[in-house]
Design an enzyme around this catalytic site. Structure first.
Site, PDB file in Angstrom:
ATOM      1  N   ASP A  94      -5.820  19.021 -15.001  1.00 18.65           N
ATOM      2  CA  ASP A  94      -6.095  17.703 -15.571  1.00 18.65           C
ATOM      3  C   ASP A  94      -5.673  17.754 -17.047  1.00 18.65           C
ATOM      4  O   ASP A  94      -6.284  18.451 -17.857  1.00 18.65           O
ATOM      5  CB  ASP A  94      -7.596  17.397 -15.423  1.00 18.65           C
ATOM      6  CG  ASP A  94      -7.978  16.015 -15.942  1.00 18.65           C
ATOM      7  OD1 ASP A  94      -7.239  15.459 -16.787  1.00 18.65           O
ATOM      8  OD2 ASP A  94      -9.032  15.490 -15.527  1.00 18.65           O
ATOM      9  N   TYR A 115     -14.482  17.124 -16.392  1.00 20.21           N
ATOM     10  CA  TYR A 115     -14.940  15.743 -16.490  1.00 20.21           C
ATOM     11  C   TYR A 115     -16.146  15.532 -15.558  1.00 20.21           C
ATOM     12  O   TYR A 115     -16.167  16.050 -14.436  1.00 20.21           O
ATOM     13  CB  TYR A 115     -13.775  14.818 -16.105  1.00 20.21           C
ATOM     14  CG  TYR A 115     -14.119  13.363 -16.136  1.00 20.21           C
ATOM     15  CD1 TYR A 115     -14.314  12.703 -17.352  1.00 20.21           C
ATOM     16  CD2 TYR A 115     -14.266  12.631 -14.966  1.00 20.21           C
ATOM     17  CE1 TYR A 115     -14.648  11.360 -17.379  1.00 20.21           C
ATOM     18  CE2 TYR A 115     -14.591  11.289 -14.993  1.00 20.21           C
ATOM     19  CZ  TYR A 115     -14.780  10.664 -16.197  1.00 20.21           C
ATOM     20  OH  TYR A 115     -15.109   9.337 -16.229  1.00 20.21           O
ATOM     21  N   LYS A 170      -6.661   6.496 -20.071  1.00 18.25           N
ATOM     22  CA  LYS A 170      -6.803   7.019 -21.430  1.00 18.25           C
ATOM     23  C   LYS A 170      -5.508   6.806 -22.225  1.00 18.25           C
ATOM     24  O   LYS A 170      -5.109   5.682 -22.407  1.00 18.25           O
ATOM     25  CB  LYS A 170      -7.251   8.480 -21.363  1.00 18.25           C
ATOM     26  CG  LYS A 170      -8.409   8.728 -20.373  1.00 18.25           C
ATOM     27  CD  LYS A 170      -9.707   7.995 -20.757  1.00 18.25           C
ATOM     28  CE  LYS A 170     -10.729   7.939 -19.625  1.00 18.25           C
ATOM     29  NZ  LYS A 170     -11.132   9.217 -19.073  1.00 18.25           N
ATOM     30  N   ARG A 208       0.838  -1.204   0.000  1.00 16.03           N
ATOM     31  CA  ARG A 208       0.000   0.000   0.000  1.00 16.03           C
ATOM     32  C   ARG A 208       0.872   1.253   0.000  1.00 16.03           C
ATOM     33  O   ARG A 208       0.470   2.309  -0.469  1.00 16.03           O
ATOM     34  CB  ARG A 208      -0.968  -0.002   1.199  1.00 16.03           C
ATOM     35  CG  ARG A 208      -1.806   1.274   1.307  1.00 16.03           C
ATOM     36  CD  ARG A 208      -3.140   1.074   2.044  1.00 16.03           C
ATOM     37  NE  ARG A 208      -3.009   0.323   3.273  1.00 16.03           N
ATOM     38  CZ  ARG A 208      -2.473   0.808   4.408  1.00 16.03           C
ATOM     39  NH1 ARG A 208      -2.006   2.043   4.456  1.00 16.03           N
ATOM     40  NH2 ARG A 208      -2.414   0.057   5.487  1.00 16.03           N
TER      41      ARG A 208
HETATM   42  C1  LIG Z   1     -11.683   9.645 -17.870  1.00 16.87           C
HETATM   43  C2  LIG Z   1     -11.327  10.945 -17.305  1.00 16.87           C
HETATM   44  C3  LIG Z   1     -11.203  11.120 -15.919  1.00 16.87           C
HETATM   45  C4  LIG Z   1     -11.505  10.005 -14.927  1.00 16.87           C
HETATM   46  O1  LIG Z   1     -10.579   8.970 -15.001  1.00 16.87           O
HETATM   47  P1  LIG Z   1     -10.898   7.438 -14.581  1.00 16.87           P
HETATM   48  O2  LIG Z   1      -9.611   6.751 -14.877  1.00 16.87           O
HETATM   49  O3  LIG Z   1     -12.048   6.982 -15.419  1.00 16.87           O
HETATM   50  O4  LIG Z   1     -11.242   7.448 -13.135  1.00 16.87           O
HETATM   51  C5  LIG Z   1     -10.816  12.356 -15.453  1.00 16.87           C
HETATM   52  N1  LIG Z   1     -10.574  13.394 -16.293  1.00 16.87           N
HETATM   53  C6  LIG Z   1     -10.703  13.266 -17.624  1.00 16.87           C
HETATM   54  C7  LIG Z   1     -10.429  14.446 -18.505  1.00 16.87           C
HETATM   55  C8  LIG Z   1     -11.076  12.045 -18.177  1.00 16.87           C
HETATM   56  O5  LIG Z   1     -11.220  11.945 -19.499  1.00 16.87           O
END
Ligand SMILES: *Cc1c(COP(=O)(O)O)cnc(C)c1O
Length: 435
Positions: free
Chosen positions: A204, A121, A229, A68
């Site tokens: 982000d 998001y 992604k 962890r």
């Molecule tokens: C998909 C996404 C998230 C969330 O990520 P997860 O891996 O699905 O928890 C956050 N920000 C953006 C811009 C995303 O496309």
């Protein structure tokens, strides 16, 4: 120490010592929960560092204790991810949302004020407007077309500007590719920050990915990815990452230790494999995206294309794009002529491109933000930020661009035609039967 080679040259080796793993060319999966200490004294020394009871000696590294807290797969992955963004440190999470929520919880306390860009998001939006609100953290959203002065005025009028603790932005924004000026955010942070209370900035960067934009270089403190992604890139895992300097990442990692939301050894191992091809994948995806965007711009059934390669040179967005981004990336949004009915007819006629949410994968993915990823947004906000019934979001994969264009072209023709609409399922079956 800054490595002398390009990140893509180091993705197969950096941070891994084969001699520690029986000479294995690739890091094994360290599928273990705990690690054996050589001696009780060593165990004590490891814990002193892990709990911050003393400073690191010169050349001392945090020893392995418990998965962890740390694990070889997690550590190698974090070292490699630092290379793209030239970050000091990285923390990897079991999802993008756990990376985002951990940052928000660490840098905001009840009574604080959050300033954030719109749109963000859907999951982030929900966490901010529901969970954070319920624990007494207020937030103010701003749009990419608002000026620095307007935003500062909004914060001032809230009467809580002394409580501003974090500016959170998403750029390029999902799904419209709206851009936020990081330098403007830094100026706003300076405006409201004091010597005692710094205002931090988090960005982000999932939508662009780690290759062509490095927000840390523009004064952002924390850059966040959904590694699900582009970084993962194969639609087969969920993960997240946060990068920044040692001070901010040690705060993030401490909270991660107690929330227990680090990525598993197996997920880290899959991400290490993905990182080896990140650059070749993304370069192909961006090349194809440029061709597809050019095709869409010319198509009579398409009224508008939101792509960073198609910005008006005199616009404010273009100026931000030139400063902050080295490529238009591989995410396209476009508006078809028509509403939900036409959009659905188009989506249902695609044969190669998959009708699914998520993005950044090897296969092209397409979806309808108004009824899918952004269905939860209130109608006024949707209208304000341009998430209309005619908007389609496309994540370009590594298929041959001619096949992708042909798929889009056929579906756009059928969108107008009178032929009965087959579901995508039926079309896929037909495709398999035909070989
Ligand atoms: C998909 C996404 C998230 C969330 O990520 P997860 O891996 O699905 O928890 C956050 N920000 C953006 C811009 C995303 O496309």
């Amino acid at each position: 120490m800054k490595p002398s080679m390009h990140p893509e040259s180091l993705m197969m080796s950096y941070g891994y010592k084969p001699e520690l793993s029986e000479g294995a060319a690739k890091p094994p999966v360290f599928q273990t929960s705990t690690f054996v200490f050589h001696s009780a004294e060593e165990g004590k020394a490891f814990f002193e560092l892990a709990y911050g009871l003393r400073k690191k000696e010169q050349n001392e590294e945090q020893g392995l204790i418990y998965s962890r807290i740390n694990n070889p797969n997690l550590e190698i992955l974090e070292d490699r991810l630092c290379l793209w963004d030239q970050a000091e440190q990285c923390a990897v999470f079991e999802s993008g949302m756990s990376a985002i929520s951990t940052v928000l919880l660490e840098f905001l306390k009840p009574g604080d004020l959050l300033l954030y860009s719109l749109p963000v998001y859907g999951g982030t939006d929900h966490f901010i407007t529901h969970f954070l609100k319920d624990i007494g953290i207020e937030s103010i959203g701003f749009r990419s077309d608002q000026s620095k002065e307007e935003i500062i005025e909004m914060v001032r009028q809230s009467g809580r500007s002394d409580k501003l603790a974090l500016i959170y932005v998403e750029s390029p924004a999902n799904p419209t590719n709206d851009l936020i000026d990081f330098e403007m955010c830094r100026e706003i942070a300076h405006h409201f920050g004091t010597a005692e209370k710094r205002v931090y900035i988090a960005a982000d960067n999932t939508y662009m990915g780690p290759l062509w934009s490095h927000p840390l270089q523009f004064g952002v403190d924390l850059v966040i990815y959904s590694a699900t992604k582009y970084i993962g890139g194969h639609s087969d895992l969920i993960a997240g990452a946060v990068l920044g300097n040692a001070e901010v990442i040690s705060r993030v990692k401490t909270l991660r230790t107690f929330l227990g939301n680090m990525a598993s050894p197996h997920t880290c191992w899959l991400l290490l494999r993905s990182l080896e091809t990140l650059k070749v994948r993304m370069e192909q995806q961006a090349r194809s995206a440029q061709q597809i965007a050019a095709f869409l711009c010319e198509h009579p059934s398409v009224s508008k294309v939101h792509y960073l390669g198609c910005l008006e040179p005199s616009s404010k967005s273009y100026e931000i794009y030139k400063r902050q981004y080295e490529s238009p990336g591989a995410m396209i949004a476009f508006e078809i002529r028509g509403g939900e009915k036409e959009a659905f007819r188009f989506l249902n006629h695609l044969r190669l491109i998959k009708l699914a949410v998520s993005l950044g994968s090897t296969e092209s993915l397409i979806q309808h933000p108004a009824t899918m990823t952004h269905a939860g947004l209130c109608p006024e906000l949707k209208a304000k930020i341009g998430i209309t019934e005619s908007l389609i979001r496309l994540s370009v994969g590594v298929e041959h661009p001619e096949d992708l264009i042909s798929d889009i072209s056929t579906a756009l023709d059928q969108m107008l035609g009178t032929k009965a609409a087959f579901s995508q399922q039926e079309n896929c079956t037909a495709l398999e039967i035909s070989g």
